[in-house]
Design an enzyme around this catalytic site. Structure first.
Site, short mmCIF file in Angstrom:
data_model
loop_
_atom_site.label_atom_id
_atom_site.label_comp_id
_atom_site.label_asym_id
_atom_site.label_seq_id
_atom_site.Cartn_x
_atom_site.Cartn_y
_atom_site.Cartn_z
N LYS A 1 0.87 -1.29 0.11
CA LYS A 1 0.19 0.12 -0.13
C LYS A 1 0.80 1.35 0.06
O LYS A 1 1.74 1.32 0.63
CB LYS A 1 -1.04 0.15 1.16
CG LYS A 1 -1.60 1.29 1.08
CD LYS A 1 -2.76 0.96 2.67
CE LYS A 1 -3.62 2.47 2.72
NZ LYS A 1 -4.77 2.24 3.82
N LYS B 1 -2.08 -1.42 -3.94
CA LYS B 1 -3.12 -0.31 -3.77
C LYS B 1 -2.05 0.71 -3.92
O LYS B 1 -1.14 0.90 -3.08
CB LYS B 1 -3.67 -0.56 -2.47
CG LYS B 1 -4.88 0.73 -2.26
CD LYS B 1 -5.04 0.56 -0.92
CE LYS B 1 -5.85 2.00 -0.37
NZ LYS B 1 -6.27 2.17 0.72
C1 PBG Z 1 -7.30 3.16 5.88
C2 PBG Z 1 -7.61 3.26 4.06
C3 PBG Z 1 -7.63 3.99 3.54
C4 PBG Z 1 -7.96 3.56 2.25
C5 PBG Z 1 -8.30 2.19 2.66
N1 PBG Z 1 -8.03 1.99 3.63
C6 PBG Z 1 -7.15 5.37 3.32
C7 PBG Z 1 -5.42 5.87 3.65
O1 PBG Z 1 -4.74 5.11 3.91
O2 PBG Z 1 -5.33 6.94 3.77
C8 PBG Z 1 -8.00 4.23 0.85
C9 PBG Z 1 -9.02 3.84 -0.28
C10 PBG Z 1 -9.43 4.59 -1.13
O3 PBG Z 1 -8.85 5.76 -1.44
O4 PBG Z 1 -10.36 4.45 -1.96
N2 PBG Z 1 -6.13 3.13 6.20
#
Ligand code: PBG
Length: 333
Positions: A202, A255
């Site tokens: 991520k 992601k």
């Molecule tokens: C929580 C999380 C996030 C997303 C999914 N889980 C936000 C982040 O990490 O700031 C992002 C999902 C999206 O942008 O569709 N940590």
């Protein structure tokens, strides 16, 4: 043999020929729709629109049930739940509350639609008043997210979701060692059969902006670069995924999705696990904005994007376009 003997266009001549040799199939069964669950007491405002996510809403439990019925009827595989509570604190204690928004929603959804898979996002950022994905160490120097203390809390969150009936838990915090800790805690509490979908690679991304509006999880200070990955690093993404495999992940995720097709492929090759791609909020918002302006054909663009994620190697595609895509796919056949 090259041209003129070889003519690539022969197999492109008709829809039937193109269908015959098509390499990649996109089905509703690969799709997951994220849902934002608002406080149980949103009253008669059962659906709240989200300015930066056109056509998406924060849902009360009853609205989420309505939505889930539609999702199931469309043949979509799963919903993925995010809490959007108004009450927040320093530790994010709402995240593991047995009566919390997500836990309550999971119980209601599983009761109404036992066949529809429910995946829960395991993180603290939607529940902390500072918006970071873990608890802060403020003892010395500028505050930083305390890895090991956060991991303990995340494991507690995952167990509370499993106890509510979640089919899969999906840690998205990017703390080190959280997959192993969650696996051990789940096993110890009698949830050895609950799979972990790990947000393995991520990235600290500009494409999460609309999500943070929806969940109210924009960090109050600093950013997430101290725990989420640097967009420049591909080898490191593979290492992250391999570590999660060692710690017991059942599905690994990359992601965002659109700028990371190379890593979907690399992670797939290295891990041999099912791979999930998260077509995130900013990617959705770009398509919606361009379509609204008349710059692109939304339907064609969405199906092309989702197909490209399958082609890159993802079995599981998490997308805010899921309902539209499932509808369009059903029309095609
Ligand atoms: C929580 C999380 C996030 C997303 C999914 N889980 C936000 C982040 O990490 O700031 C992002 C999902 C999206 O942008 O569709 N940590």
């Amino acid at each position: 043999m090259a041209f003129p003997q070889t003519r690539m266009r022969r197999l492109r001549a008709t829809a039937s020929l193109r269908g015959l040799v098509r390499e990649t199939e996109l089905r509703a069964g690969h799709l997951v729709l994220p849902l934002f669950i608002a406080d149980a007491h949103v009253g008669d405002h059962e659906r709240q629109s989200i300015a930066t996510l056109p056509d998406l809403e924060r849902l009360s439990i009853s609205a989420a049930l309505e939505e889930a019925h539609e999702v199931a009827a469309l043949g979509i595989a799963a919903v993925m739940l995010f809490g959007a509570p108004t009450a927040k604190d320093a530790e994010g204690s709402g995240a593991w509350d047995e009566e919390g928004v997500v836990q309550t929603a999971v119980r209601a959804l599983k009761r109404a639609l036992p066949e529809l898979l429910v995946i829960t996002d395991v993180c603290l950022c939607e529940y902390t008043d500072h918006g970071h994905c873990g608890v802060l160490d403020t003892q010395s120097g500028p505050p930083r997210v305390d890895n090991d203390a956060s991991v303990e809390l995340l494991a507690r969150v995952a167990v509370s979701h499993a106890r509510a009936g979640a089919d899969l838990v999906a840690p998205s915090d990017m703390m080190d060692g959280r997959v192993g800790a969650i696996r051990a805690e789940l096993d110890g509490e009698g949830f050895a059969e609950t799979p972990i979908l790990a947000y393995s690679a991520k990235f600290a991304s500009a494409f999460y902006g609309p999500f943070r509006d929806a969940a109210g999880s924009t960090p109050a200070f600093g950013d997430r670069r101290g725990y989420q990955m640097d967009a420049a690093n591909g080898r490191e993404a593979v290492r992250e995924a391999l570590l999660d495999v060692q710690e017991g992940a059942d599905i690994v995720m990359v992601k965002p999705a659109l700028a990371y097709g190379d890593l979907i492929r690399a992670v797939k090759r290295a891990t041999r696990l099912p791979v999930a791609a998260y077509n995130v909020s900013g990617e959705y918002a770009m398509v919606k904005a361009a379509a609204a302006a008349g710059y692109i054909d939304e339907r064609a663009a969405v199906l092309e994007i989702l197909t490209s994620l399958r082609r890159a190697g993802a079995e599981v595609i998490i997308s805010y376009h899921s309902k539209d895509a499932a509808r369009w796919l059903a029309e095609q056949t």
